[in-house]
Design a protein around this motif. Structure first.
Motif, mmCIF file in Angstrom:
data_model
loop_
_atom_site.group_PDB
_atom_site.id
_atom_site.type_symbol
_atom_site.label_atom_id
_atom_site.label_comp_id
_atom_site.label_asym_id
_atom_site.label_seq_id
_atom_site.Cartn_x
_atom_site.Cartn_y
_atom_site.Cartn_z
ATOM 1 N N LEU A 239 9.856 34.014 -33.922
ATOM 2 C CA LEU A 239 8.674 34.871 -33.787
ATOM 3 C C LEU A 239 8.724 36.026 -34.775
ATOM 4 O O LEU A 239 7.696 36.411 -35.352
ATOM 5 N N ASP A 240 9.901 36.599 -34.985
ATOM 6 C CA ASP A 240 10.031 37.667 -35.974
ATOM 7 C C ASP A 240 9.720 37.159 -37.379
ATOM 8 O O ASP A 240 9.107 37.869 -38.184
ATOM 9 N N LYS A 241 10.137 35.937 -37.679
ATOM 10 C CA LYS A 241 9.899 35.370 -39.014
ATOM 11 C C LYS A 241 8.412 35.184 -39.307
ATOM 12 O O LYS A 241 8.000 35.243 -40.461
ATOM 13 N N VAL A 242 7.609 34.931 -38.270
ATOM 14 C CA VAL A 242 6.175 34.699 -38.491
ATOM 15 C C VAL A 242 5.343 35.957 -38.241
ATOM 16 O O VAL A 242 4.124 35.892 -38.137
ATOM 17 N N GLY A 243 5.989 37.108 -38.154
ATOM 18 C CA GLY A 243 5.271 38.374 -38.067
ATOM 19 C C GLY A 243 4.573 38.615 -36.753
ATOM 20 O O GLY A 243 3.441 39.104 -36.740
ATOM 21 N N VAL A 244 5.239 38.301 -35.646
ATOM 22 C CA VAL A 244 4.598 38.471 -34.338
ATOM 23 C C VAL A 244 4.272 39.935 -34.056
ATOM 24 O O VAL A 244 3.308 40.235 -33.337
ATOM 25 N N LYS A 245 5.039 40.863 -34.626
ATOM 26 C CA LYS A 245 4.835 42.289 -34.353
ATOM 27 C C LYS A 245 3.658 42.878 -35.122
ATOM 28 O O LYS A 245 3.178 43.958 -34.770
ATOM 29 N N VAL A 246 3.213 42.206 -36.163
ATOM 30 C CA VAL A 246 2.109 42.733 -36.978
ATOM 31 C C VAL A 246 0.905 41.798 -36.959
ATOM 32 O O VAL A 246 -0.004 41.931 -37.778
ATOM 33 N N ALA A 247 0.881 40.841 -36.022
ATOM 34 C CA ALA A 247 -0.240 39.906 -35.930
ATOM 35 C C ALA A 247 -1.458 40.585 -35.312
ATOM 36 O O ALA A 247 -1.335 41.461 -34.456
ATOM 37 N N LYS A 248 -2.632 40.159 -35.744
ATOM 38 C CA LYS A 248 -3.888 40.695 -35.199
ATOM 39 C C LYS A 248 -4.150 40.140 -33.808
ATOM 40 O O LYS A 248 -4.622 40.845 -32.914
ATOM 41 N N SER A 249 -3.863 38.866 -33.621
ATOM 42 C CA SER A 249 -4.040 38.206 -32.325
ATOM 43 C C SER A 249 -3.150 36.973 -32.291
ATOM 44 O O SER A 249 -2.729 36.471 -33.336
ATOM 45 N N ILE A 250 -2.892 36.492 -31.068
ATOM 46 C CA ILE A 250 -1.993 35.347 -30.890
ATOM 47 C C ILE A 250 -2.661 34.326 -29.980
ATOM 48 O O ILE A 250 -3.149 34.669 -28.898
ATOM 49 N N ILE A 251 -2.694 33.072 -30.431
ATOM 50 C CA ILE A 251 -3.213 31.967 -29.628
ATOM 51 C C ILE A 251 -2.046 31.044 -29.303
ATOM 52 O O ILE A 251 -1.360 30.565 -30.207
ATOM 53 N N ILE A 252 -1.818 30.796 -28.015
ATOM 54 C CA ILE A 252 -0.752 29.884 -27.601
ATOM 55 C C ILE A 252 -1.406 28.605 -27.078
ATOM 56 O O ILE A 252 -2.126 28.636 -26.075
ATOM 57 N N LEU A 253 -1.166 27.492 -27.769
ATOM 58 C CA LEU A 253 -1.787 26.221 -27.414
ATOM 59 C C LEU A 253 -0.980 25.485 -26.353
ATOM 60 O O LEU A 253 0.243 25.597 -26.291
ATOM 61 N N ASN A 254 -1.695 24.719 -25.555
ATOM 62 C CA ASN A 254 -1.077 23.911 -24.510
ATOM 63 C C ASN A 254 -0.835 22.506 -25.038
ATOM 64 O O ASN A 254 -1.711 21.920 -25.683
ATOM 65 N N ASP A 255 0.354 21.957 -24.783
ATOM 66 C CA ASP A 255 0.696 20.622 -25.295
ATOM 67 C C ASP A 255 -0.083 19.505 -24.610
ATOM 68 O O ASP A 255 -0.272 18.437 -25.187
ATOM 69 N N SER A 256 -0.511 19.722 -23.382
ATOM 70 C CA SER A 256 -1.099 18.639 -22.592
ATOM 71 C C SER A 256 -2.610 18.573 -22.745
ATOM 72 O O SER A 256 -3.266 19.566 -23.069
ATOM 73 N N LYS A 257 -3.148 17.381 -22.500
ATOM 74 C CA LYS A 257 -4.591 17.146 -22.512
ATOM 75 C C LYS A 257 -5.078 17.010 -21.074
ATOM 76 O O LYS A 257 -4.298 16.848 -20.141
ATOM 77 N N SER A 258 -6.397 17.047 -20.901
ATOM 78 C CA SER A 258 -6.957 16.919 -19.556
ATOM 79 C C SER A 258 -6.652 15.557 -18.954
ATOM 80 O O SER A 258 -6.621 15.400 -17.733
ATOM 81 N N SER A 259 -6.415 14.547 -19.809
ATOM 82 C CA SER A 259 -6.153 13.191 -19.317
ATOM 83 C C SER A 259 -4.688 12.967 -18.937
ATOM 84 O O SER A 259 -4.355 11.924 -18.382
ATOM 85 N N ASP A 260 -3.816 13.927 -19.214
ATOM 86 C CA ASP A 260 -2.394 13.767 -18.886
ATOM 87 C C ASP A 260 -2.163 13.939 -17.384
ATOM 88 O O ASP A 260 -2.986 14.535 -16.671
ATOM 89 N N ASN A 261 -1.024 13.450 -16.918
ATOM 90 C CA ASN A 261 -0.709 13.564 -15.495
ATOM 91 C C ASN A 261 -0.345 15.003 -15.139
ATOM 92 O O ASN A 261 -0.021 15.821 -16.002
ATOM 93 N N GLU A 262 -0.371 15.290 -13.838
ATOM 94 C CA GLU A 262 -0.169 16.656 -13.367
ATOM 95 C C GLU A 262 1.230 17.179 -13.683
ATOM 96 O O GLU A 262 1.409 18.363 -13.963
ATOM 97 N N GLN A 263 2.216 16.300 -13.644
ATOM 98 C CA GLN A 263 3.588 16.734 -13.930
ATOM 99 C C GLN A 263 3.716 17.244 -15.359
ATOM 100 O O GLN A 263 4.319 18.291 -15.608
ATOM 101 N N PHE A 264 3.135 16.508 -16.298
ATOM 102 C CA PHE A 264 3.208 16.930 -17.699
ATOM 103 C C PHE A 264 2.405 18.209 -17.926
ATOM 104 O O PHE A 264 2.808 19.090 -18.696
ATOM 105 N N LYS A 265 1.273 18.352 -17.248
ATOM 106 C CA LYS A 265 0.483 19.578 -17.364
ATOM 107 C C LYS A 265 1.268 20.777 -16.861
ATOM 108 O O LYS A 265 1.237 21.859 -17.467
ATOM 109 N N THR A 266 1.983 20.590 -15.744
ATOM 110 C CA THR A 266 2.783 21.681 -15.181
ATOM 111 C C THR A 266 3.878 22.108 -16.153
ATOM 112 O O THR A 266 4.111 23.306 -16.369
#
Length: 693
Positions: A239-266
C-alpha cells in the motif's frame, strides 16, 4: 667396593630419572601451551574474519554496494598501475619524457581496453601495459556485466510490478476483475478536464496480464494514465508503494460475482474488510481519503462502516440492481434513464450553492434561474438531503441545490428568470393514471431475485400476478418464495420449475400474457458463459413472440429485460429485441467510479433506488397537458406542468426515437430551459414523483 659402586650406580640412575622427569614435564608444558594457544586462536576473531564479515554485509545490501565495490577496485587498480608506470619510467625511460596528464590518460585508456602498449614502447613499458590491459579487461568487463545485470533486474522488477509508484492525488483501485474496465472508462471521462490524471491499480495478479487485459478492453485513455502493480492488497508495504497516503480516493473491488455461491461471497467480503483495515492502518484514522467498497453481506457492510465512520461508503450490487429491475420493468425506457444518470457520461449529480446567494427564492422558482441544470432537491446545512423538495420551500444561504447537469461548468444561477414559461397549457393534479393489475415474470434465481419479488409485491396493485420460473426448484428457493408470498397475500404469486433449454416448456409459461419478463443472470465460469445463456433464452422468447403474433394476429406487448454481465454485449441485446436491459457491471462500475469522486452522491442513489420516498417515472404527456395543447413546447413548460402535479421534471422521452441508439433512445435529460420539443400524445415526461399516478 661393591657397596660404593652400587650406591654410585643408584645415584646415577636417580639423576637420569630426574632428568627424564624434567624433560617429560617440559614437553607436557609445551604441549599445554600449544593447546592453549590453539584454543585461544580458535576463539579469537581475527581482523581478516572481521574484514570479511563487514565486506559480506556491505555486498549483501544490493546492487549499489556491488557497483561501489567494482568502482573502488577499478580506482585502486588505476592507482597501483599508475605508480608502477611512474617507477618504470624513472628507471627505464620510454622515449621522450611524458607529462603527468598524458601518462594518466594512457594508463586509464589501457585499463578500459581502448589502447594497447604501442609498438614503439620499450619492454618495461610494454610489460606494465600488458598487465594494465589485462586488469582492465577483468575489471571493466565485470563492471559492464554488473550494469547489464542490474538493468535486466530492473526490467524484471517492472514486469513483476514491484517498483514504487511516485504519484499524488490519484485514484487507487485495490483488486482486479471485469468490473475494473468500466470503472476506468468512467474515470477517463471524469478526468478529461485534467491534463495528467492517474489511476493506480494494486492487485494480486501478474502485472503483464493486467496490462494486456486493459489494453485489449480500453481503446483510449485520453488524459488518464493507468499504473498497475502486483501484490496482496492488505499488505502495508504494498500500500505504501502505491501511494495510499496521498491518494485522492480508494476503490476496493470484490472478487465475487452475484452468481457465485454464498460461501465464496462471504470470503470475498472478508477480504474487502481486511483491505479496509489495511488502508486505515497505513493512513491513520485522521487522514483517510474516501473509501468506496462493494459488499454483498449486510453484516459486513455495517462492519466496514464502523471501521472508519464517514470515510467508508458501501455498495450492495444485488440490492440496488434488484430495485432498478423492478422500476425499469414497470416503466419502459427507465433503464436508459438510469444509465444516463449514473457515471460521468451524459449527466451527473452536483451539489451547487450560488456565490451571490439565493435571493430569497423558492424551490419552485429555482429551475427557471438555472439555464442548463435541473434541480432535484436540497442538501441542507446540517447535511440532510431532501429530494423533490416542496416547491414553496424558501432556500436559505446554507442550502445547496442538488442539480442534474452535463458538467459543473454549465451550472450558473441567474438572479432573474432566464426563460418565460407557458402557463396556459398546464393541467392540474386531478388528471391521474388509472392503475390496473399487472403481470410480471422473473426467470432465474440469484441474489437479486428475492429482493425483486418483494419489491414487486410492495409496488403493484391488488390481484396483480408475480411469477417465478427456475431451472432447479430447490427446497431453499421454494421456502424463501413461500415466505414472500405469505407476507403479501393480496398478490398472486407462483413458482415453477422449467427447463430453459426447451422452447416447449417456455411456451407453457404463456409469456405473452405478462407486462414484463425479466431474465436474471444465472451461474457460470465467466461473464461470457453467463451472458450466452441469458441471450439464448432471450432469442427463444423473441422467436416465440413472432410465431405467436403471426398465428393469432395479435401484437405482443411484453417487454423483455435481461440482466447482462458484460457491458460489451449491449449491442447484441439491442439487436435481440430487448427494449430495456440491465448492464450489471456497467451500472455498478459507474456508481463506484462516480461515488469515488463525490461520496455524497451515494445518498442520492440510495434515495432514487428505494421505494420509500420519491422515485423516477416515465409518465405520458397527456397527464400534464390537454390533448389540444400538445405540440411545440419548451422544456421550461414541461417543468412547470410537472410542478402543478407536485413533481420534478428532469427530462423528456420521444417515443419515435426509442430504438435509435445515436438519439440516446429518445431520452433527453436536463436539456436547456429554452429547448423546443415537438411532442405527441405518445411521448412522455421523465419525472421525480411520489407514485405512478
Amino acid at each position: 667396593m661393591t657397596n660404593d659402586s652400587s650406591r654410585a650406580s643408584g645415584n646415577q640412575v636417580s639423576w637420569q630419572k630426574r632428568l627424564q622427569d624434567n624433560f617429560d614435564k617440559y614437553i607436557r608444558l609445551v604441549l599445554t601451551l600449544a593447546n592453549n594457544s590453539s584454543q585461544a586462536s580458535g576463539n579469537e576473531i581475527t581482523w581478516q574474519k572481521r574484514l570479511q564479515y563487514k565486506f559480506d554485509n556491505f555486498m549483501s545490501k544490493g546492487g549499489m554496494s556491488v557497483f561501489l565495490a567494482l568502482v573502488s577496485v577499478f580506482i585502486t587498480a588505476f592507482a597501483v598501475m599508475t605508480t608502477a608506470r611512474y617507477v618504470v619510467e624513472r628507471f627505464f625511460p620510454n622515449g621522450p619524457t611524458k607529462g603527468t596528464d598524458d601518462l594518466l590518460w594512457e594508463i586509464f585508456v589501457q585499463l578500459i581496453g581502448l589502447r594497447d602498449t604501442g609498438d614503439e614502447a620499450n619492454f618495461a613499458a610494454k610489460f606494465v601495459g600488458v598487465i594494465t590491459i589485462f586488469m582492465g579487461l577483468v575489471l571493466f568487463s565485470s563492471l559492464v556485466a554488473f550494469i547489464t545485470q542490474q538493468f535486466e533486474s530492473r526490467l524484471e522488477l517492472l514486469r513483476k510490478g514491484k517498483s514504487l509508484v511516485v504519484e499524488e492525488n490519484h485514484t487507487l483501485i485495490l483488486g482486479f476483475g471485469d468490473r475494473v474496465v468500466d470503472i476506468i472508462k468512467e474515470l477517463v471521462l471524469a478526468n478529461e478536464s485534467e491534463s495528467d490524471a492517474v489511476v493506480v491499480i494494486l492487485a494480486d495478479k501478474d502485472k503483464e496480464e493486467m496490462d494486456d487485459f486493459l489494453r485489449n478492453n480500453i481503446a483510449e485513455l485520453k488524459t488518464t494514465r493507468v499504473v498497475t502493480r502486483n501484490g496482496p492488497i492488505a499488505n502495508l508495504s504494498n500500500l505504501d508503494k502505491v501511494g495510499v497516503k496521498v491518494a485522492k480516493s480508494i476503490i476496493i473491488l470484490n472478487d465475487s460475482k452475484s452468481s457465485d455461491n454464498e460461501q465464496f461471497k462471504t470470503l470475498s467480503d472478508a477480504r474487502v474488510v481486511k483491505g479496509i483495515l489495511a488502508v486505515v492502518a497505513a493512513n491513520g484514522e485522521e487522514n483517510l481519503p474516501p473509501i468506496i467498497v462493494e459488499l454483498h453481506s449486510e453484516q459486513y457492510r455495517r462492519l466496514a462502516q464502523n471501521i472508519a465512520p464517514g470515510a467508508v461508503t458501501t455498495l450492495n450490487e444485488a440490492d440496488i440492481l434488484a430495485r432498478i429491475l423492478v422500476q425499469t420493468s414497470r416503466s419502459v425506457g427507465l433503464a436508459r434513464v438510469y444509465l444516463n444518470l449514473v457515471g460521468f457520461e451524459g449527466n451527473e449529480f452536483y451539489f451547487y450553492r450560488s456565490k451571490s446567494g439565493w435571493n430569497n427564492i423558492t424551490f419552485g422558482q429555482l429551475p427557471f434561474h438555472l439555464l442548463q441544470a435541473v434541480p432535484l432537491g436540497i442538501r441542507h446545512g446540517d447535511g440532510t438531503l431532501t429530494l423533490k423538495t416542496n416547491k414553496d420551500y424558501k432556500l436559505s444561504k446554507d442550502d445547496e441545490a442538488i442539480v442534474l447537469a452535463g458538467d459543473d461548468s454549465t451550472i450558473e444561477f441567474f438572479p432573474e428568470p432566464v426563460v418565460q414559461h407557458n402557463r396556459i397549457g398546464c393541467v392540474e393534479r386531478n388528471q391521474t393514471l388509472e392503475l390496473e393489475t399487472e403481470n410480471y415474470l422473473i426467470i432465474g434465481w440469484n441474489s437479486k431475485t428475492a429482493i425483486a419479488l418483494e419489491e414487486y409485491a410492495k409496488s403493484v396493485v391488488k390481484d396483480s400476478q408475480v411469477n417465478l420460473a427456475v431451472e432447479v426448484l430447490t427446497d431453499e428457493i421454494k421456502a424463501e418464495f413461500e415466505n414472500i408470498a405469505k407476507a403479501y397475500p393480496h398478490i398472486k404469486m407462483e413458482v415453477m420449475q422449467v427447463n430453459m433449454d426447451s422452447l416447449d416448456q417456455l411456451k407453457t409459461l404463456k409469456p405473452y400474457k405478462f407486462n414484463s419478463i425479466s431474465i436474471l443472470a444465472g451461474s457460470g465460469e465467466n461473464a461470457e458463459e453467463i451472458d450466452a445463456k441469458t441471450l439464448t433464452i432471450l432469442l427463444e422468447l423473441r422467436q416465440f413472440f413472432k410465431e405467436y403474433s403471426a398465428a393469432t394476429k395479435t401484437k405482443v406487448t411484453t417487454n423483455l429485460i435481461a440482466e447482462i454481465i458484460d457491458s460489451q454485449n449491449t449491442d447484441l441485446v439491442i439487436k435481440a429485441g430487448v427494449k430495456d436491459f440491465l448492464l450489471t457491471n456497467q451500472f455498478v462500475s459507474k456508481i463506484l467510479a462516480q461515488v469515488s469522486q463525490e461520496p455524497d452522491v451515494m445518498s442520492i442513489y440510495e434515495d432514487l433506488f428505494s421505494l420509500d420516498g420519491s422515485e423516477l417515472y416515465i409518465k405520458p404527456i397527456w397527464l400534464y397537458f390537454p390533448a389540444n395543447q400538445i405540440g411545440k413546447l419548451t422544456f421550461a413548460d414541461c417543468i412547470l406542468a410537472a410542478q402543478n402535479r407536485d413533481e420534478v421534471c428532469i427530462g423528456v422521452r420521444i417515443s419515435s426515437q426509442a430504438q435509435i441508439k445515436n438519439k440516446n433512445f429518445g431520452i433527453y435529460l436536463a436539456p436547456t430551459l429554452d429547448k423546443d420539443f415537438i411532442l405527441t400524445v405518445y411521448d412522455a415526461l421523465i419525472t421525480l414523483a411520489d407514485d405512478q399516478n
